[in-house]
Write a protein that holds these residues in place. Structure first.
Motif, PDB file in Angstrom:
ATOM      1  N   GLU A  13     107.329   3.467  30.507  1.00  0.00           N
ATOM      2  CA  GLU A  13     106.291   2.956  29.615  1.00  0.00           C
ATOM      3  C   GLU A  13     106.843   1.852  28.711  1.00  0.00           C
ATOM      4  O   GLU A  13     106.235   0.783  28.557  1.00  0.00           O
ATOM      5  N   GLU A  14     108.021   2.084  28.123  1.00  0.00           N
ATOM      6  CA  GLU A  14     108.641   1.078  27.250  1.00  0.00           C
ATOM      7  C   GLU A  14     108.952  -0.204  28.015  1.00  0.00           C
ATOM      8  O   GLU A  14     108.741  -1.307  27.498  1.00  0.00           O
ATOM      9  N   ASP A  15     109.462  -0.066  29.250  1.00  0.00           N
ATOM     10  CA  ASP A  15     109.758  -1.248  30.069  1.00  0.00           C
ATOM     11  C   ASP A  15     108.494  -2.068  30.301  1.00  0.00           C
ATOM     12  O   ASP A  15     108.494  -3.291  30.171  1.00  0.00           O
ATOM     13  N   ALA A  16     107.405  -1.391  30.669  1.00  0.00           N
ATOM     14  CA  ALA A  16     106.149  -2.094  30.951  1.00  0.00           C
ATOM     15  C   ALA A  16     105.587  -2.747  29.690  1.00  0.00           C
ATOM     16  O   ALA A  16     105.143  -3.898  29.723  1.00  0.00           O
ATOM     17  N   LEU A  17     105.614  -2.033  28.584  1.00  0.00           N
ATOM     18  CA  LEU A  17     105.024  -2.560  27.356  1.00  0.00           C
ATOM     19  C   LEU A  17     105.905  -3.617  26.679  1.00  0.00           C
ATOM     20  O   LEU A  17     105.469  -4.250  25.713  1.00  0.00           O
ATOM     21  N   SER A  18     107.107  -3.827  27.212  1.00  0.00           N
ATOM     22  CA  SER A  18     107.966  -4.882  26.673  1.00  0.00           C
ATOM     23  C   SER A  18     107.925  -6.153  27.541  1.00  0.00           C
ATOM     24  O   SER A  18     108.710  -7.069  27.327  1.00  0.00           O
ATOM     25  N   PHE A  19     107.003  -6.203  28.516  1.00  0.00           N
ATOM     26  CA  PHE A  19     106.819  -7.442  29.273  1.00  0.00           C
ATOM     27  C   PHE A  19     106.507  -8.572  28.280  1.00  0.00           C
ATOM     28  O   PHE A  19     105.901  -8.325  27.225  1.00  0.00           O
ATOM     29  N   ALA A  25      99.558  -9.106  28.737  1.00  0.00           N
ATOM     30  CA  ALA A  25      98.100  -9.212  28.632  1.00  0.00           C
ATOM     31  C   ALA A  25      97.460  -9.043  30.006  1.00  0.00           C
ATOM     32  O   ALA A  25      96.476  -8.310  30.161  1.00  0.00           O
ATOM     33  N   ASN A  26      98.021  -9.680  31.029  1.00  0.00           N
ATOM     34  CA  ASN A  26      97.492  -9.553  32.388  1.00  0.00           C
ATOM     35  C   ASN A  26      97.667  -8.129  32.907  1.00  0.00           C
ATOM     36  O   ASN A  26      96.749  -7.554  33.513  1.00  0.00           O
ATOM     37  N   PHE A  27      98.826  -7.525  32.650  1.00  0.00           N
ATOM     38  CA  PHE A  27      99.112  -6.151  33.070  1.00  0.00           C
ATOM     39  C   PHE A  27      98.092  -5.180  32.470  1.00  0.00           C
ATOM     40  O   PHE A  27      97.510  -4.344  33.170  1.00  0.00           O
ATOM     41  N   LEU A  28      97.846  -5.300  31.169  1.00  0.00           N
ATOM     42  CA  LEU A  28      96.908  -4.403  30.498  1.00  0.00           C
ATOM     43  C   LEU A  28      95.480  -4.602  31.018  1.00  0.00           C
ATOM     44  O   LEU A  28      94.726  -3.640  31.172  1.00  0.00           O
ATOM     45  N   HIS A  29      95.131  -5.834  31.323  1.00  0.00           N
ATOM     46  CA  HIS A  29      93.812  -6.123  31.904  1.00  0.00           C
ATOM     47  C   HIS A  29      93.671  -5.443  33.274  1.00  0.00           C
ATOM     48  O   HIS A  29      92.633  -4.832  33.564  1.00  0.00           O
ATOM     49  N   ILE A  30      94.707  -5.528  34.088  1.00  0.00           N
ATOM     50  CA  ILE A  30      94.677  -4.877  35.405  1.00  0.00           C
ATOM     51  C   ILE A  30      94.566  -3.360  35.242  1.00  0.00           C
ATOM     52  O   ILE A  30      93.802  -2.708  35.970  1.00  0.00           O
ATOM     53  N   LEU A  31      95.301  -2.788  34.278  1.00  0.00           N
ATOM     54  CA  LEU A  31      95.190  -1.338  34.042  1.00  0.00           C
ATOM     55  C   LEU A  31      93.759  -0.950  33.687  1.00  0.00           C
ATOM     56  O   LEU A  31      93.254   0.074  34.167  1.00  0.00           O
ATOM     57  N   GLU A  32      93.095  -1.751  32.876  1.00  0.00           N
ATOM     58  CA  GLU A  32      91.698  -1.466  32.520  1.00  0.00           C
ATOM     59  C   GLU A  32      90.804  -1.483  33.762  1.00  0.00           C
ATOM     60  O   GLU A  32      89.932  -0.627  33.918  1.00  0.00           O
ATOM     61  N   MET A  33      91.021  -2.450  34.645  1.00  0.00           N
ATOM     62  CA  MET A  33      90.226  -2.519  35.877  1.00  0.00           C
ATOM     63  C   MET A  33      90.493  -1.303  36.764  1.00  0.00           C
ATOM     64  O   MET A  33      89.568  -0.744  37.352  1.00  0.00           O
ATOM     65  N   GLU A  76      94.351  10.651  39.109  1.00  0.00           N
ATOM     66  CA  GLU A  76      95.444  10.319  38.191  1.00  0.00           C
ATOM     67  C   GLU A  76      96.405   9.351  38.874  1.00  0.00           C
ATOM     68  O   GLU A  76      96.783   9.533  40.020  1.00  0.00           O
ATOM     69  N   ILE A  77      96.780   8.334  38.127  1.00  0.00           N
ATOM     70  CA  ILE A  77      97.723   7.321  38.592  1.00  0.00           C
ATOM     71  C   ILE A  77      98.981   7.451  37.752  1.00  0.00           C
ATOM     72  O   ILE A  77      98.909   7.518  36.527  1.00  0.00           O
ATOM     73  N   ILE A  78     100.132   7.495  38.436  1.00  0.00           N
ATOM     74  CA  ILE A  78     101.415   7.573  37.736  1.00  0.00           C
ATOM     75  C   ILE A  78     102.173   6.272  37.985  1.00  0.00           C
ATOM     76  O   ILE A  78     102.488   5.935  39.135  1.00  0.00           O
ATOM     77  N   ILE A  79     102.466   5.544  36.925  1.00  0.00           N
ATOM     78  CA  ILE A  79     103.290   4.343  37.055  1.00  0.00           C
ATOM     79  C   ILE A  79     104.744   4.808  37.101  1.00  0.00           C
ATOM     80  O   ILE A  79     105.248   5.398  36.145  1.00  0.00           O
ATOM     81  N   LEU A  80     105.381   4.567  38.239  1.00  0.00           N
ATOM     82  CA  LEU A  80     106.715   5.090  38.512  1.00  0.00           C
ATOM     83  C   LEU A  80     107.834   4.163  38.039  1.00  0.00           C
ATOM     84  O   LEU A  80     108.911   4.623  37.670  1.00  0.00           O
ATOM     85  N   HIS A  81     107.590   2.856  38.103  1.00  0.00           N
ATOM     86  CA  HIS A  81     108.657   1.898  37.823  1.00  0.00           C
ATOM     87  C   HIS A  81     108.009   0.557  37.512  1.00  0.00           C
ATOM     88  O   HIS A  81     107.016   0.187  38.130  1.00  0.00           O
ATOM     89  N   SER A  82     108.553  -0.170  36.551  1.00  0.00           N
ATOM     90  CA  SER A  82     108.052  -1.505  36.239  1.00  0.00           C
ATOM     91  C   SER A  82     109.227  -2.429  35.959  1.00  0.00           C
ATOM     92  O   SER A  82     110.255  -2.000  35.447  1.00  0.00           O
ATOM     93  N   PHE A  83     109.048  -3.691  36.323  1.00  0.00           N
ATOM     94  CA  PHE A  83     110.155  -4.645  36.201  1.00  0.00           C
ATOM     95  C   PHE A  83     109.629  -6.068  36.276  1.00  0.00           C
ATOM     96  O   PHE A  83     108.536  -6.315  36.786  1.00  0.00           O
ATOM     97  N   ILE A  84     110.438  -7.003  35.766  1.00  0.00           N
ATOM     98  CA  ILE A  84     110.163  -8.430  35.910  1.00  0.00           C
ATOM     99  C   ILE A  84     110.716  -8.842  37.269  1.00  0.00           C
ATOM    100  O   ILE A  84     111.862  -8.539  37.605  1.00  0.00           O
ATOM    101  N   LYS A  85     109.904  -9.531  38.021  1.00  0.00           N
ATOM    102  CA  LYS A  85     110.294  -9.923  39.372  1.00  0.00           C
ATOM    103  C   LYS A  85     111.110 -11.219  39.320  1.00  0.00           C
ATOM    104  O   LYS A  85     110.693 -12.195  38.722  1.00  0.00           O
ATOM    105  N   LYS A  86     112.265 -11.193  39.970  1.00  0.00           N
ATOM    106  CA  LYS A  86     113.157 -12.345  39.918  1.00  0.00           C
ATOM    107  C   LYS A  86     113.301 -13.047  41.271  1.00  0.00           C
ATOM    108  O   LYS A  86     113.834 -14.130  41.352  1.00  0.00           O
TER     109      LYS A  86
END
Length: 106
Positions: A13-19, A25-33, A76-86
């Motif tokens: 959660e911290e990794d995702a919210l520190s994007f 903003a785009n990530f949170l919009h997608i989560l809402e959808m 229920e959706i579980i976000i397992l891993h989030s990262f910046i793509k390089k």
């Protein structure tokens, strides 16, 4: 009934919210959808990765991020891993980390 989104653990959660702001903003919009329409809203927002894994495809002025998730019974959706793509392709290491966490849930 709408979908419920949770994170595998506090670190994910911290990794995702520190994007960076634009990506976040785009990530949170997608989560809402996803909450409203479900995880199969399709490209450019989500894409199946096989084996029950899906990716959230967030982007902003700062670059591209991915969050890999799976679904559980009961919408229920579980976000397992989030990262910046390089790199162009999501690395095997990132997918393996999400798969390992997916197995822990089963």
């Amino acid at each position: 009934m709408s979908w419920k989104i949770t994170f595998f653990n506090k670190k994910v959660e911290e990794d995702a919210l520190s994007f960076p702001d634009g990506i976040l903003a785009n990530f949170l919009h997608i989560l809402e959808m996803i909450e409203e329409f479900g995880p199969t809203i399709g490209k450019p927002h989500t894409a199946p990765m096989g084996g029950g894994l899906f990716e959230i495809r967030a982007k902003g002025m700062e670059g591209i991020a991915r969050a890999i998730f799976c679904t559980l019974k009961g919408k229920e959706i579980i976000i397992l891993h989030s990262f910046i793509k390089k790199t162009q392709k999501t690395s095997k290491k990132e997918i393996d980390k999400a798969r390992k966490r997916q197995r822990e849930l089963m």
